[in-house]
Motif scaffolding. Structure first.
Motif, mmCIF file in Angstrom:
data_model
loop_
_atom_site.group_PDB
_atom_site.id
_atom_site.type_symbol
_atom_site.label_atom_id
_atom_site.label_comp_id
_atom_site.label_asym_id
_atom_site.label_seq_id
_atom_site.Cartn_x
_atom_site.Cartn_y
_atom_site.Cartn_z
ATOM 1 N N ALA A 80 1.922 -2.150 -3.928
ATOM 2 C CA ALA A 80 1.901 -3.214 -2.675
ATOM 3 C C ALA A 80 1.256 -2.595 -1.592
ATOM 4 O O ALA A 80 0.610 -3.519 -0.891
ATOM 5 N N LEU A 81 0.834 -1.320 -1.255
ATOM 6 C CA LEU A 81 0.367 -0.855 -0.184
ATOM 7 C C LEU A 81 -1.175 -1.291 -0.136
ATOM 8 O O LEU A 81 -1.943 -1.040 0.817
ATOM 9 N N GLY A 82 -1.678 -1.212 -1.487
ATOM 10 C CA GLY A 82 -3.052 -1.461 -1.510
ATOM 11 C C GLY A 82 -3.996 -0.194 -1.640
ATOM 12 O O GLY A 82 -3.627 0.975 -1.406
ATOM 13 N N ALA A 83 -5.596 -0.342 -1.428
ATOM 14 C CA ALA A 83 -6.270 0.595 -1.474
ATOM 15 C C ALA A 83 -6.303 1.779 -0.512
ATOM 16 O O ALA A 83 -6.585 2.982 -0.679
ATOM 17 N N PRO A 84 -6.020 1.497 0.671
ATOM 18 C CA PRO A 84 -6.099 2.305 1.927
ATOM 19 C C PRO A 84 -4.932 3.418 1.550
ATOM 20 O O PRO A 84 -5.285 4.676 1.802
ATOM 21 N N ALA A 85 -3.923 3.073 1.365
ATOM 22 C CA ALA A 85 -2.846 4.257 0.875
ATOM 23 C C ALA A 85 -2.967 5.101 -0.200
ATOM 24 O O ALA A 85 -2.947 6.026 -0.257
ATOM 25 N N ARG A 86 -3.878 4.330 -1.201
ATOM 26 C CA ARG A 86 -4.197 5.120 -2.511
ATOM 27 C C ARG A 86 -5.315 6.125 -2.033
ATOM 28 O O ARG A 86 -4.957 7.317 -2.522
ATOM 29 N N GLY A 210 -4.708 -1.651 -20.007
ATOM 30 C CA GLY A 210 -3.909 -2.305 -19.337
ATOM 31 C C GLY A 210 -4.141 -2.378 -17.900
ATOM 32 O O GLY A 210 -4.870 -1.358 -17.702
ATOM 33 N N VAL A 211 -4.045 -3.241 -17.130
ATOM 34 C CA VAL A 211 -4.513 -3.396 -15.596
ATOM 35 C C VAL A 211 -3.368 -3.686 -14.727
ATOM 36 O O VAL A 211 -2.622 -4.715 -15.101
ATOM 37 N N TRP A 212 -3.051 -2.543 -13.904
ATOM 38 C CA TRP A 212 -1.948 -2.806 -12.971
ATOM 39 C C TRP A 212 -2.289 -3.375 -11.734
ATOM 40 O O TRP A 212 -3.306 -3.031 -11.247
ATOM 41 N N ILE A 213 -1.397 -4.488 -11.385
ATOM 42 C CA ILE A 213 -1.891 -5.285 -10.058
ATOM 43 C C ILE A 213 -1.322 -4.643 -8.793
ATOM 44 O O ILE A 213 -0.222 -3.937 -8.869
ATOM 45 N N GLY A 214 -2.093 -4.546 -7.764
ATOM 46 C CA GLY A 214 -1.740 -4.051 -6.399
ATOM 47 C C GLY A 214 -1.059 -5.040 -5.696
ATOM 48 O O GLY A 214 -0.126 -5.768 -6.001
ATOM 49 N N PRO A 215 -1.622 -5.170 -4.599
ATOM 50 C CA PRO A 215 -1.189 -6.238 -3.614
ATOM 51 C C PRO A 215 -1.329 -7.739 -4.326
ATOM 52 O O PRO A 215 -2.249 -7.899 -4.829
ATOM 53 N N GLY A 216 -0.359 -8.387 -3.967
ATOM 54 C CA GLY A 216 -0.354 -9.691 -4.511
ATOM 55 C C GLY A 216 -1.075 -10.825 -3.506
ATOM 56 O O GLY A 216 -1.736 -10.603 -2.784
ATOM 57 N N ASN A 217 -0.702 -12.225 -3.808
ATOM 58 C CA ASN A 217 -1.215 -13.187 -2.987
ATOM 59 C C ASN A 217 -0.042 -14.128 -2.845
ATOM 60 O O ASN A 217 1.017 -14.313 -3.458
ATOM 61 N N THR A 218 -0.186 -14.812 -1.884
ATOM 62 C CA THR A 218 0.866 -16.025 -1.521
ATOM 63 C C THR A 218 0.792 -17.185 -2.685
ATOM 64 O O THR A 218 -0.471 -17.708 -2.792
ATOM 65 N N ALA A 229 -11.089 -7.051 -6.507
ATOM 66 C CA ALA A 229 -11.020 -5.664 -6.834
ATOM 67 C C ALA A 229 -10.008 -5.036 -5.971
ATOM 68 O O ALA A 229 -9.271 -4.080 -6.341
ATOM 69 N N GLU A 230 -9.611 -5.649 -4.781
ATOM 70 C CA GLU A 230 -8.658 -5.080 -3.967
ATOM 71 C C GLU A 230 -7.204 -5.058 -4.224
ATOM 72 O O GLU A 230 -6.463 -4.709 -3.685
ATOM 73 N N HIS A 231 -7.230 -6.015 -5.058
ATOM 74 C CA HIS A 231 -5.896 -6.073 -5.726
ATOM 75 C C HIS A 231 -5.590 -5.611 -7.385
ATOM 76 O O HIS A 231 -4.456 -5.942 -8.007
ATOM 77 N N ILE A 232 -6.485 -4.911 -7.556
ATOM 78 C CA ILE A 232 -6.262 -3.890 -8.919
ATOM 79 C C ILE A 232 -5.946 -2.408 -8.337
ATOM 80 O O ILE A 232 -6.678 -1.685 -7.733
ATOM 81 N N ALA A 233 -4.647 -1.985 -8.794
ATOM 82 C CA ALA A 233 -4.248 -0.686 -8.466
ATOM 83 C C ALA A 233 -4.570 0.226 -9.423
ATOM 84 O O ALA A 233 -4.990 1.443 -9.101
ATOM 85 N N GLY A 234 -4.538 0.133 -10.686
ATOM 86 C CA GLY A 234 -5.188 1.122 -11.689
ATOM 87 C C GLY A 234 -4.947 0.451 -12.981
ATOM 88 O O GLY A 234 -4.788 -0.602 -13.291
ATOM 89 N N PHE A 235 -4.952 1.418 -14.024
ATOM 90 C CA PHE A 235 -5.493 1.410 -15.303
ATOM 91 C C PHE A 235 -4.469 2.021 -16.423
ATOM 92 O O PHE A 235 -4.233 3.258 -15.919
ATOM 93 N N CYS A 236 -4.103 1.535 -17.697
ATOM 94 C CA CYS A 236 -3.428 2.405 -18.526
ATOM 95 C C CYS A 236 -3.930 1.871 -20.064
ATOM 96 O O CYS A 236 -4.760 1.037 -20.148
#
Length: 431
Positions: A80-86, A210-218, A229-236
């Motif tokens: 949920a913290l997004g790319a800056p935290a990562r 697999g694609v893990w979602i980061g921050p969501g949307n309203t 791309a800012e809503h994509i946290a990572g992959f598996c």
């Protein structure tokens, strides 16, 4: 942050490691004797314990906030913290785990507390998955399967306009090495008019990312393709186990149901978008005559660098092969460049109607087959719908999976001038 390809870690098993060198640093959730579930980082054959590192005072500022979120028993808060935290956490981890770390004199005496042998730990599903959506963006798989049923018109008219997907079942997503029980259901035998009930006879795997979602949307607000791309946290890695005979009977008119919902296997480690940055590439050009994506799905930057170059491998080992001491046999070698749509396009399309995505949601790409034999990501394609048997090195033959068969997925990123990284394995044995 790009790490020099020759950078080394004081965790010696990381140096030259095929999956988890210093350049990767994927996150996961683990537990082991005496330790509750918690977040950790794969480094060589070890897991770096984020909670222990926090307790020892190794993180500060934004990196500390990120490590605190990533150290819990789920990664949703971290996603949920997004790319800056990562990026902040990755930067600090690179400094801490580098062989020339300024903190080395503090780190090494605490090695037994900070590092746990991966072989002695249990891995868990990295996040609490609220929703799971499986896409169908592997165009060669779509073509191969379409030809089995519609030789003259393998792709349906909407395929090149819409990133096709369906909502799967999150409750049966399981971590690698979890055995998969053959599902029961209704099937309609060839020539029959009444279905029968029993175990699937045409059990299959599907090679996916697999694609893990980061921050969501309203809810009600779409995610722009420019921001996706800012809503994509990572992959598996992801194995979308499929009961083809159940699927053939049930899929009309609403698509897969029991044929897919019994199990989906994923690899344990989340390889971040930042670790994959060196392996970004242009989206393959569409064949001449294909329609241009509609404006909400088209962004120049995404087309220029929104695809990934990841080599994908499928292996199979049977009970007989294990008894004979044989190695797993490779069945396919494919690549993520076989995706007709980018991940950003999948995110944008999923939300364009106002659908709410949430941190820890999981996407499957759909089966990522190549166009040629040896590149097919399912037995359905390899056996031509069950018509042709695959002969294994043991002398056994397979059209679909049998009891005791173990399917193994692996993935690798390679590029000249960069250290290669991997995803670990996604395994599952059929019970």
């Amino acid at each position: 942050m790009t790490t020099p390809s020759n950078a080394l870690s004081w965790v010696t098993s990381a140096n030259g490691h095929s999956d988890f060198p210093l350049h990767n640093l994927p996150l996961g959730v683990f537990s082991c004797d005496g330790l509750s579930k918690r977040g950790g980082v794969a480094i060589g054959e070890m897991i770096f314990d984020l909670r222990a590192a926090l307790d020892a005072g190794f993180f500060n500022g934004a990196a500390r906030d990120a490590a605190e979120a990533a150290s819990r028993d789920q990664l949703n808060d971290f996603f949920a913290l997004g790319a800056p935290a990562r990026r902040a956490l990755r930067s600090e981890l690179l400094h801490l785990l580098d062989r020339s770390s300024p903190q080395l004199s503090r780190l090494q005496p605490l090695a037994e507390t900070l590092l746990h042998p991966m072989a002695e730990c249990q891995m868990h599903v990295p996040a609490r998955i609220g929703d799971y959506t499986d896409f169908y963006v592997g165009i060669h798989h779509a073509m191969n399967v379409g030809k089995l049923f519609r030789p003259d018109n393998p792709l349906l008219p909407n395929y090149k306009y819409v990133p096709i997907g369906y909502h799967g079942r999150a409750s049966t997503i399981c971590i690698s090495d979890t055995p998969v029980k053959r599902p029961n259901g209704q099937t309609l035998a060839p020539g029959a008019v009444v279905p029968e009930f029993g175990p699937s006879k045409r059990l299959d795997y599907e090679l996916e990312m697999g694609v893990w979602i980061g921050p969501g949307n309203t809810m009600g607000e779409a995610i722009s393709i420019v921001d996706a791309a800012e809503h994509i946290a990572g992959f598996c890695l992801l194995n979308d186990w499929s009961a083809r005979d159940l699927q053939a009977w049930e899929y009309q008119p609403l698509g897969p149901f029991l044929s897919k919902s019994f199990a989906t296997s994923i690899s344990a480690w989340v390889v971040t978008a930042e670790a994959l940055e060196p392996f970004r590439t242009a989206q393959p050009a569409r064949p001449e005559g294909d329609p241009q994506p509609l404006p909400y799905l088209l962004d120049a930057a995404d087309q220029q660098g929104g695809a990934l170059d990841i080599e994908l491998e499928v292996l199979l080992i049977t009970e007989q092969m294990k008894e004979q001491g044989m190695a797993p046999q490779r069945l396919a070698l494919s690549n993520t460049q076989n995706m007709y749509w980018t991940v950003a396009q999948m995110v944008s399309h999923h939300s364009v109607n106002g659908c709410k995505l949430q941190p820890g949601d999981l996407f499957g790409t759909g089966t990522l087959s190549g166009p040629q034999a040896g590149q097919f990501g399912s037995l359905l394609e390899i056996s031509e719908g069950g018509k042709t048997a695959l002969t294994l090195a043991s002398g056994e033959s397979r059209r679909f999976l049998e009891t005791g068969d173990e399917v193994i997925f692996r993935a690798r990123c390679r590029r000249e001038g960069y250290a290669s990284i991997g995803f670990g394995e996604c395994r599952g044995v059929v019970l």
